[in-house]
Design a protein around this motif. Structure first.
Motif, short mmCIF file in Angstrom:
data_model
loop_
_atom_site.label_atom_id
_atom_site.label_comp_id
_atom_site.label_asym_id
_atom_site.label_seq_id
_atom_site.Cartn_x
_atom_site.Cartn_y
_atom_site.Cartn_z
N ALA A 140 0.86 -1.20 0.00
CA ALA A 140 0.00 0.00 0.00
C ALA A 140 0.89 1.24 0.00
O ALA A 140 1.75 1.38 0.87
CB ALA A 140 -0.91 -0.01 1.23
N GLU A 141 0.69 2.12 -0.94
CA GLU A 141 1.58 3.28 -1.09
C GLU A 141 1.39 4.34 0.01
O GLU A 141 2.32 5.06 0.34
CB GLU A 141 1.33 3.91 -2.47
N THR A 175 -16.98 6.59 -1.95
CA THR A 175 -16.58 5.91 -3.20
C THR A 175 -15.53 4.84 -2.90
O THR A 175 -14.84 4.91 -1.89
CB THR A 175 -15.97 6.94 -4.18
N GLY A 176 -15.40 3.88 -3.82
CA GLY A 176 -14.44 2.77 -3.66
C GLY A 176 -13.01 3.27 -3.74
O GLY A 176 -12.12 2.76 -3.05
N ASP A 177 -12.77 4.28 -4.60
CA ASP A 177 -11.46 4.92 -4.67
C ASP A 177 -11.58 6.18 -3.82
O ASP A 177 -12.29 7.12 -4.20
CB ASP A 177 -11.15 5.25 -6.14
N ILE A 194 -3.67 2.91 2.53
CA ILE A 194 -4.49 3.22 1.33
C ILE A 194 -3.67 2.80 0.10
O ILE A 194 -2.48 3.15 -0.01
CB ILE A 194 -4.80 4.74 1.22
N MET A 195 -4.33 2.08 -0.80
CA MET A 195 -3.63 1.59 -1.99
C MET A 195 -3.38 2.74 -2.97
O MET A 195 -4.21 3.62 -3.16
CB MET A 195 -4.47 0.51 -2.69
N GLY A 196 -2.20 2.68 -3.60
CA GLY A 196 -1.85 3.68 -4.61
C GLY A 196 -2.35 3.29 -5.99
O GLY A 196 -3.29 2.48 -6.11
N ARG A 217 -6.72 1.15 -6.63
CA ARG A 217 -6.44 2.56 -6.31
C ARG A 217 -7.42 3.11 -5.27
O ARG A 217 -8.64 2.95 -5.38
CB ARG A 217 -6.58 3.38 -7.60
N GLY A 218 -6.84 3.76 -4.27
CA GLY A 218 -7.67 4.45 -3.27
C GLY A 218 -8.47 3.55 -2.36
O GLY A 218 -9.45 4.00 -1.76
N ARG A 219 -8.08 2.29 -2.25
CA ARG A 219 -8.84 1.41 -1.36
C ARG A 219 -8.19 1.34 0.02
O ARG A 219 -6.97 1.20 0.13
CB ARG A 219 -8.95 0.01 -1.96
N VAL A 220 -9.02 1.44 1.04
CA VAL A 220 -8.55 1.35 2.43
C VAL A 220 -8.23 -0.10 2.77
O VAL A 220 -9.00 -1.00 2.45
CB VAL A 220 -9.63 1.89 3.41
#
Ligand SMILES: Nc1ncnc2c1ncn2[C@@H]1O[C@H](COP(=O)(O)OP(=O)(O)OP(=O)(O)O)[C@@H](O)[C@H]1O
Length: 411
Positions: free
Chosen positions: A99-100, A341-343, A158-160, A165-168
């Motif tokens: 996760a970035e 939102t998912g992202d 949080i994913m880069g 993308r943008g997922r917790v």
């Protein structure tokens, strides 16, 4: 450890030589170091995180983290892809999705921008989406009979860029426990849980039968920090009784924001093991003018906003009156725009710097491996040395019964 688990985990699973370190230590925790790696045995563009556990062999914490993560599969829970045993130095490495970003890093970015007089606010939609996804992950964890017990910004990843993308991703299950039908009250095996600043009042008062509500308190602390970029209940770490959950200064920090709890607000408060100490050490009148609403107003957050109304349901002193993850997900706050939102970045450019790394001054044990910090040296010390809330590990941990691990595995 059953044979199936051993075979699946260590014999058929990934091996250390399948990976190349990207020279990156991306995180330092109490128990381990996290490195960024890529596969070199097969074509694969993905980055992976390798969490090297500092203890020799399978410690209690490693056992907990691997056995629970092996079962917990949810989009908002960090995915354990394998466990790698390094026989030469008896190291255990957990192979995880990389996760970035994490909330500690993101909050710091906004706090710094404010300090530099070029304030950049976290987008409202981002905050709401992060909160919603944390709650979805927590609801799943709780419904699986597990307490996380160490929720804090550094453990919310949080994913880069990429398909997630943008997922917790909720991470660090080294402190997690099964809570259904425990063989003993939870504190008989674990004296101190949850990083100090995110620790619920019932834990600070020595409650032995704490519930999922402790995680909801931590979610409240994280939400407040997302709104203000300041930890809501920070305090100095010293002056604590050895290995005791009771912490005078932390309680003081809570009362300074929330006010002193009235007995009518929290009926069971007098049943808490440290209630007598509380009465001896605190004068309720010192906190009579303090309320959460006033604190938020001082932090320039509209006190009549839906955010503050929701925060008031999370940061409730009486754990029995605190909102559950299930109720929270249905709250009016999520029925109003911006919708979650998912992202969490909603497809917009990500303003946060990627994890940086620094050359290590210690010897390079795996040749190419160099040590990296999360964003800066300062932040790393924030996370590990306690400015971000000290985490006190048990000095003498009791072994987690094999029975419980097996029980979880069979579910
Ligand atoms: N999957 C991951 N991808 C990228 N970075 C990660 C990942 N997992 C952990 N990190 C980084 O490494 C840091 C330490 O990891 P982790 O919290 O799992 O270790 P720990 O020793 O259990 O720490 P703690 O002191 O918080 O208990 C995290 O705060 C995070 O910044």
């Amino acid at each position: 450890m059953d044979d199936g688990f051993k075979t699946e985990t260590f014999l058929r699973g990934p091996k250390l030589e399948d990976f190349e370190y990207l020279g990156c230590k991306v995180g330092q925790g109490t128990y381990g170091q996290v490195y960024k790696a890529r596969r070199k045995d097969i074509p694969d563009d993905r980055s992976y995180a390798l969490k090297e556990i500092e203890s020799q062999g399978f410690s209690l914490s490693t056992c907990r983290e691997t056995s629970l993560l092996r079962e917990l599969k949810h989009p908002n829970v960090i995915n354990l892809l394998g466990v790698i045993l390094c026989h030469t130095d008896r190291k255990v490495l957990l192979l995880l999705d990389y996760a970035e970003y994490d909330l500690c890093q993101m909050i710091k970015f906004h706090k710094t921008s404010k300090k530099d007089k070029k304030p950049v606010k976290m987008a409202k939609g981002t905050i709401k989406s992060i909160l919603y996804q944390i709650l979805e992950g927590i609801q799943y964890i709780h419904s699986s009979g597990v307490l996380h017990r160490d929720l804090k910004p550094a453990n919310i990843l949080i994913m880069g860029e990429g398909i997630q993308r943008g997922r917790v991703k909720i991470a660090d299950f080294g402190f997690s426990r099964l809570f259904r039908n425990p063989l003993k009250p939870l504190t008989e095996v674990d004296n101190v849980v949850v990083t100090l600043w995110y620790r619920a009042p019932e834990l600070l008062l020595g409650d032995k039968h704490y519930t999922t509500a402790i995680d909801m308190w931590s979610v409240g602390c994280i939400f407040a920090e997302l709104l203000t970029y300041e930890p809501i209940f920070s305090c100095r770490q010293e002056n604590n009784r050895e290995n005791s959950p009771y912490h005078h200064d932390q309680l003081d920090s809570i009362f300074r924001v929330m006010g002193f709890p009235l007995e009518t607000d929290w009926e069971d408060m007098k049943e808490m093991p440290e209630y007598i100490t509380l009465q001896e050490e605190f004068k309720p009148c010192n906190y009579s003018n303090n309320t959460l609403v006033k604190y938020m107003e001082k932090q320039n957050i509209n006190p009549t906003s839906k955010d503050v109304a929701f925060l008031q349901k999370l940061l409730v002193m009486d754990p029995n009156k605190r909102i559950t993850s299930e109720q929270a997900l249905k709250d009016a706050i999520f029925q109003k725009e911006p919708f979650p939102t998912g992202d969490v970045f909603s497809g917009l450019e990500i303003p946060y710097p990627e994890r940086k790394f620094v050359e290590s001054d210690t010897s390079d044990r795996r040749g190419k491996k160099r040590k990296y910090s999360t964003t800066s040296g300062a932040q790393q010390s924030d996370q590990t040395q306690g400015q971000y809330g000290k985490q006190i590990r048990m000095s003498n941990p009791t072994t987690l019964s094999e029975q419980r691990i097996t029980r979880l595995r069979k579910r």
